[in-house]
Write a protein that holds these residues in place. Structure first.
Motif, PDB file in Angstrom:
ATOM      1  N   MET A 170       0.707  -1.354  -0.168  1.00 24.95           N
ATOM      2  CA  MET A 170      -0.048  -0.085  -0.096  1.00 24.95           C
ATOM      3  C   MET A 170       0.894   1.249  -0.275  1.00 24.95           C
ATOM      4  O   MET A 170       1.818   1.211   0.583  1.00 24.95           O
ATOM      5  CB  MET A 170      -0.871   0.063   1.263  1.00 24.95           C
TER       6      MET A 170
ATOM      7  N   TYR B 250       1.468   5.312   0.858  1.00 26.32           N
ATOM      8  CA  TYR B 250       1.582   6.218   2.158  1.00 26.32           C
ATOM      9  C   TYR B 250       2.149   7.536   1.833  1.00 26.32           C
ATOM     10  O   TYR B 250       3.237   7.362   1.013  1.00 26.32           O
ATOM     11  CB  TYR B 250       2.171   5.734   3.356  1.00 26.32           C
TER      12      TYR B 250
ATOM     13  N   CYS C  56      11.092   1.129  -1.795  1.00 25.30           N
ATOM     14  CA  CYS C  56      10.198   1.623  -0.700  1.00 25.30           C
ATOM     15  C   CYS C  56       9.824   3.075  -1.243  1.00 25.30           C
ATOM     16  O   CYS C  56       8.582   3.587  -1.076  1.00 25.30           O
ATOM     17  CB  CYS C  56      10.763   1.476   0.629  1.00 25.30           C
TER      18      CYS C  56
ATOM     19  N   GLU D  26       6.022   3.196  -0.199  1.00 29.25           N
ATOM     20  CA  GLU D  26       5.254   1.843  -0.417  1.00 29.25           C
ATOM     21  C   GLU D  26       5.669   0.931   0.951  1.00 29.25           C
ATOM     22  O   GLU D  26       6.984   0.961   1.298  1.00 29.25           O
ATOM     23  CB  GLU D  26       5.637   1.067  -1.436  1.00 29.25           C
ATOM     24  N   ALA D  27       4.605   0.569   1.709  1.00 27.15           N
ATOM     25  CA  ALA D  27       4.799  -0.045   2.866  1.00 27.15           C
ATOM     26  C   ALA D  27       3.728  -1.094   3.128  1.00 27.15           C
ATOM     27  O   ALA D  27       2.760  -0.860   2.706  1.00 27.15           O
ATOM     28  CB  ALA D  27       4.778   1.147   4.071  1.00 27.15           C
ATOM     29  N   ASP D  28       4.113  -2.014   4.005  1.00 26.17           N
ATOM     30  CA  ASP D  28       3.176  -3.171   4.147  1.00 26.17           C
ATOM     31  C   ASP D  28       2.005  -2.696   5.003  1.00 26.17           C
ATOM     32  O   ASP D  28       1.117  -3.340   4.984  1.00 26.17           O
ATOM     33  CB  ASP D  28       3.994  -4.245   4.934  1.00 26.17           C
ATOM     34  N   SER D  29       2.127  -1.558   6.013  1.00 25.12           N
ATOM     35  CA  SER D  29       1.207  -1.364   6.918  1.00 25.12           C
ATOM     36  C   SER D  29       1.301   0.082   7.287  1.00 25.12           C
ATOM     37  O   SER D  29       2.407   0.723   7.116  1.00 25.12           O
ATOM     38  CB  SER D  29       1.227  -2.394   8.050  1.00 25.12           C
ATOM     39  N   LEU D  30       0.425   0.441   7.931  1.00 28.88           N
ATOM     40  CA  LEU D  30       0.213   2.023   8.670  1.00 28.88           C
ATOM     41  C   LEU D  30       1.508   1.822   9.474  1.00 28.88           C
ATOM     42  O   LEU D  30       2.290   2.891   9.528  1.00 28.88           O
ATOM     43  CB  LEU D  30      -1.029   2.491   9.292  1.00 28.88           C
ATOM     44  N   ASP D  31       1.696   0.967  10.329  1.00 26.75           N
ATOM     45  CA  ASP D  31       2.553   0.878  11.565  1.00 26.75           C
ATOM     46  C   ASP D  31       4.032   0.904  10.554  1.00 26.75           C
ATOM     47  O   ASP D  31       4.782   1.689  11.239  1.00 26.75           O
ATOM     48  CB  ASP D  31       2.442  -0.341  12.388  1.00 26.75           C
ATOM     49  N   ASP D  32       4.471   0.255   9.655  1.00 22.17           N
ATOM     50  CA  ASP D  32       5.367   0.176   9.004  1.00 22.17           C
ATOM     51  C   ASP D  32       5.636   1.615   8.296  1.00 22.17           C
ATOM     52  O   ASP D  32       6.950   2.116   8.513  1.00 22.17           O
ATOM     53  CB  ASP D  32       5.411  -0.995   7.810  1.00 22.17           C
TER      54      ASP D  32
ATOM     55  N   PRO E 198      -2.577   7.130   4.403  1.00 19.92           N
ATOM     56  CA  PRO E 198      -2.562   6.281   3.466  1.00 19.92           C
ATOM     57  C   PRO E 198      -3.228   6.920   2.096  1.00 19.92           C
ATOM     58  O   PRO E 198      -3.959   7.755   2.011  1.00 19.92           O
ATOM     59  CB  PRO E 198      -3.705   5.058   3.794  1.00 19.92           C
TER      60      PRO E 198
END
Length: 124
Positions: free
Chosen positions: A1, A3, A41, A85-91, A111
């Motif tokens: 996703m 961000y 990324c 590009e990151a796997d999650s909001l936390d990442d 996001p």
């Protein structure tokens, strides 16, 4: 996703940075961005010119208005952005912590909406 990391800086805090320290931090920031880009990324990044160079455009009640500067009633001003590009909001938040400017303002992590899905939904 994807961000968007919106980099905001506090002009008063930035003014406390000696030029050599600013250059050191900027060099580290650029080098880190290059590493993120090489790893797939970082999709894009850019610094913005000073807020005084901006124009804000709006239409209200049929009347167009262009005003000098950003529409911001805040201490921190938008200084730049990174599209990642990151796997999650936390990442994505973890990646935001890696940039030095969080000590001189803040980084908003947001996001990015799947615009192609919107395009399909509205038939455009």
């Amino acid at each position: 996703m994807q961000y968007l990391l919106l980099v905001y800086t506090d002009p008063e805090l930035m003014a406390t940075l000696p030029p050599a320290e600013y250059d050191r931090l900027m060099h580290g920031c650029i080098t880190h961005a290059d590493e993120l880009r090489a790893g797939g990324c970082l999709l894009g990044s850019q610094q913005l010119e000073a807020p005084a160079t901006a124009r804000t455009v709006r239409v209200r009640e049929g009347a167009a208005r262009v005003t000098d500067g950003p529409f911001a009633e805040t201490k921190e001003l938008l200084a730049g952005f990174n599209l990642i590009e990151a796997d999650s909001l936390d990442d994505a938040v973890r990646i935001a912590h890696e940039f030095p400017w969080i000590r001189y303002g803040s980084i908003e992590v947001r996001p990015v909406r799947d615009f192609e899905a919107v395009r399909r939904r509205v038939g455009a």
